[in-house]
Motif scaffolding. Structure first.
Motif, short mmCIF file in Angstrom:
data_model
loop_
_atom_site.label_atom_id
_atom_site.label_comp_id
_atom_site.label_asym_id
_atom_site.label_seq_id
_atom_site.Cartn_x
_atom_site.Cartn_y
_atom_site.Cartn_z
N LYS A 33 3.14 4.82 -46.67
CA LYS A 33 4.47 5.18 -46.21
C LYS A 33 5.07 6.23 -47.15
N LYS A 34 5.40 7.39 -46.60
CA LYS A 34 6.02 8.45 -47.36
C LYS A 34 7.23 8.94 -46.56
N ALA A 35 8.38 8.53 -47.00
CA ALA A 35 9.60 8.82 -46.22
C ALA A 35 9.83 10.32 -46.07
N SER A 36 10.00 10.72 -44.81
CA SER A 36 10.36 12.10 -44.49
C SER A 36 11.67 12.04 -43.71
N VAL A 37 12.70 12.71 -44.24
CA VAL A 37 14.05 12.61 -43.68
C VAL A 37 14.33 13.81 -42.76
N HIS A 38 14.74 13.51 -41.51
CA HIS A 38 15.10 14.55 -40.55
C HIS A 38 16.56 14.34 -40.15
N THR A 39 17.35 15.37 -40.29
CA THR A 39 18.76 15.30 -39.89
C THR A 39 19.04 16.36 -38.85
N LEU A 40 19.55 15.92 -37.69
CA LEU A 40 19.88 16.84 -36.61
C LEU A 40 21.10 16.28 -35.88
N HIS A 41 22.09 17.14 -35.65
CA HIS A 41 23.33 16.73 -34.97
C HIS A 41 23.97 15.53 -35.68
N ASN A 42 23.99 15.57 -37.00
CA ASN A 42 24.59 14.50 -37.82
C ASN A 42 23.88 13.16 -37.66
N ASP A 43 22.67 13.19 -37.16
CA ASP A 43 21.87 11.97 -37.01
C ASP A 43 20.68 12.06 -37.95
N THR A 44 20.54 11.10 -38.83
CA THR A 44 19.45 11.10 -39.80
C THR A 44 18.38 10.09 -39.41
N ARG A 45 17.15 10.55 -39.35
CA ARG A 45 16.01 9.70 -39.01
C ARG A 45 14.98 9.77 -40.13
N ILE A 46 14.37 8.64 -40.41
CA ILE A 46 13.33 8.58 -41.45
C ILE A 46 11.99 8.31 -40.77
N ASP A 47 11.03 9.19 -41.01
CA ASP A 47 9.68 9.05 -40.48
C ASP A 47 8.73 8.82 -41.66
N ASN A 48 8.20 7.60 -41.73
CA ASN A 48 7.31 7.27 -42.86
C ASN A 48 5.90 7.84 -42.71
N TYR A 49 5.60 8.36 -41.55
CA TYR A 49 4.22 8.80 -41.31
C TYR A 49 4.13 10.26 -40.88
N ALA A 50 5.16 11.03 -41.15
CA ALA A 50 5.13 12.46 -40.81
C ALA A 50 4.03 13.19 -41.56
N TRP A 51 3.63 12.67 -42.71
CA TRP A 51 2.59 13.33 -43.52
C TRP A 51 1.23 13.35 -42.81
N LEU A 52 1.06 12.48 -41.79
CA LEU A 52 -0.21 12.44 -41.08
C LEU A 52 -0.40 13.63 -40.14
N ARG A 53 0.64 14.38 -39.91
CA ARG A 53 0.51 15.60 -39.10
C ARG A 53 0.24 16.78 -40.04
N ASP A 54 -0.98 17.26 -39.99
CA ASP A 54 -1.38 18.39 -40.84
C ASP A 54 -0.49 19.60 -40.53
N PRO A 55 0.07 20.25 -41.57
CA PRO A 55 0.92 21.43 -41.35
C PRO A 55 0.19 22.54 -40.58
#
Length: 355
Positions: A33-55
């Motif tokens: 689990k590696k927390a990745s924080v996304h904020t859009l329209h004042n809504d914050t979401r945490i994705d612990n598995y965003a690192w699994l998507r290769d850039p």
């Protein structure tokens, strides 16, 4: 299918024991689990598995991502290794329910009848034709031969040239839904040097006058956004760009008109469509718009005997069918074929020589 069959059988004591045994053989991997924080329209979401998507996706080269994927692969292999007999039993039962030797109903096109057939013990289809007079069979594409040496094989589309002498067909040998297009000369039964890469499964549209065809290409995000014209014998980097869609919410497709006189180029999203046309009997490859895009306007075109026909929702969501002279292309001057009705929803239409 196998996974579905196993899930259906999971309620039985025997299958439950096998599943339990398989899970004991190797511990299932756990992704970090590696927390990745996304904020859009004042809504914050945490994705612990965003690192699994290769850039660099769809290319995957990140060592950590590959390491985790390989651990999942090893776990799956160990799990299914322990239930090989169950797999084989299910496979044989499913296989017994499918006719291994079968043939599609032939479709008559000019002097030929075209059909597909399967042979016992072979995994893929044969695409064939017969001369309607001599009834001699000709195997045009044997997927079994094309699939040799590949762990995955899928035929996309194949399209005959107007003189029935060439076939352009696309194939995927990696399972990535990015197709390679090849050409077969049916006179010599040989494959030509023309090879095009990074395509969709969209149809190829052959030109009647020029020696070449139109096709749809993917961008780096795997979105169908461009149409090219390929002249036979040219390298792909010399292909002529016919259309490029700049709006990322739209995707592009191509098809013939029913009489194969025109190419229709469609660019669309869920609630809006725009179509262009190119006459396949003229040298001009510049697409002309049929009806300019308007938010919320969906329409489906076809052509026959001097008229463009449109299934359109311009009068309401149930659609109506109209025809417009090819000289005007003005919906305001359209002739009603099937009037708009709140009681009937028009889904599609087909044009034939006399109907």
């Amino acid at each position: 299918v196998l996974l579905k069959e196993i899930s259906y059988a999971n309620s039985s004591p025997i299958t439950s024991s096998i599943t339990h045994l398989a899970k004991e053989l190797i511990a299932p991997p756990k992704a970090a689990k590696k927390a990745s924080v996304h904020t859009l329209h004042n809504d914050t979401r945490i994705d612990n598995y965003a690192w699994l998507r290769d850039p660099k996706w769809p290319e995957i080269s990140d060592p950590e991502v590959l390491s985790y994927l390989n651990s999942e692969k090893k776990y799956a292999e160990a799990f299914f290794k322990s239930i090989e007999k169950v797999q084989e039993k299910l496979y044989q039962e499913i296989k017994s329910r499918i006719p291994e030797e079968d043939s599609s109903y032939p479709i008559n096109v000019d002097k030929y009848e075209y059909y597909d057939r399967s042979e016992k013990g072979r995994n893929y289809l044969l695409h064939c034709r017969k001369n309607r007079v001599t009834k001699k069979e000709e195997v045009l594409i044997d997927e079994n031969e094309l699939a040799k040496g590949s762990t995955f094989y899928k035929l996309g589309q194949f399209e005959l040239s107007h003189d029935h002498q060439l076939i352009a067909f696309s194939e995927d040998t990696l399972g990535q839904e990015r197709y390679v297009l090849r050409i077969k000369d049916l006179k010599t039964n040989t494959f030509l040097s023309d090879v095009l890469t990074n395509l969709t499964t969209e149809k190829v549209v052959w030109h009647k006058k020029l020696k070449g065809f139109f096709y749809v290409a993917l961008n780096d995000k795997l979105r169908a956004d461009r149409v090219f014209f390929h002249r036979m014998g040219d390298p792909q980097d010399k292909d002529q760009l016919i259309y490029q869609e700049k709006d990322e919410t739209f995707s592009v497709g191509i098809k013939y008109s029913s009489d194969r006189t025109y190419l229709f180029l469609e660019t669309s999203k869920s609630d809006t469509q725009e179509h262009y046309f190119i006459c396949l009997e003229q040298d001009n490859l510049s697409p002309k718009v049929l009806i300019p895009r308007k938010e919320g306007h969906l329409y489906l075109p076809d052509y026959l005997n001097g008229y463009f026909y449109f299934l359109t929702n311009d009068k309401g969501s149930n659609f109506r069918l109209v025809k417009v002279s090819s000289n005007t292309l003005n919906l305001d001057e359209a002739e009603q074929v099937v009037e708009y009705s709140t009681a009937k929803y028009l889904v599609n239409f087909y044009l034939y020589k006399n109907y």
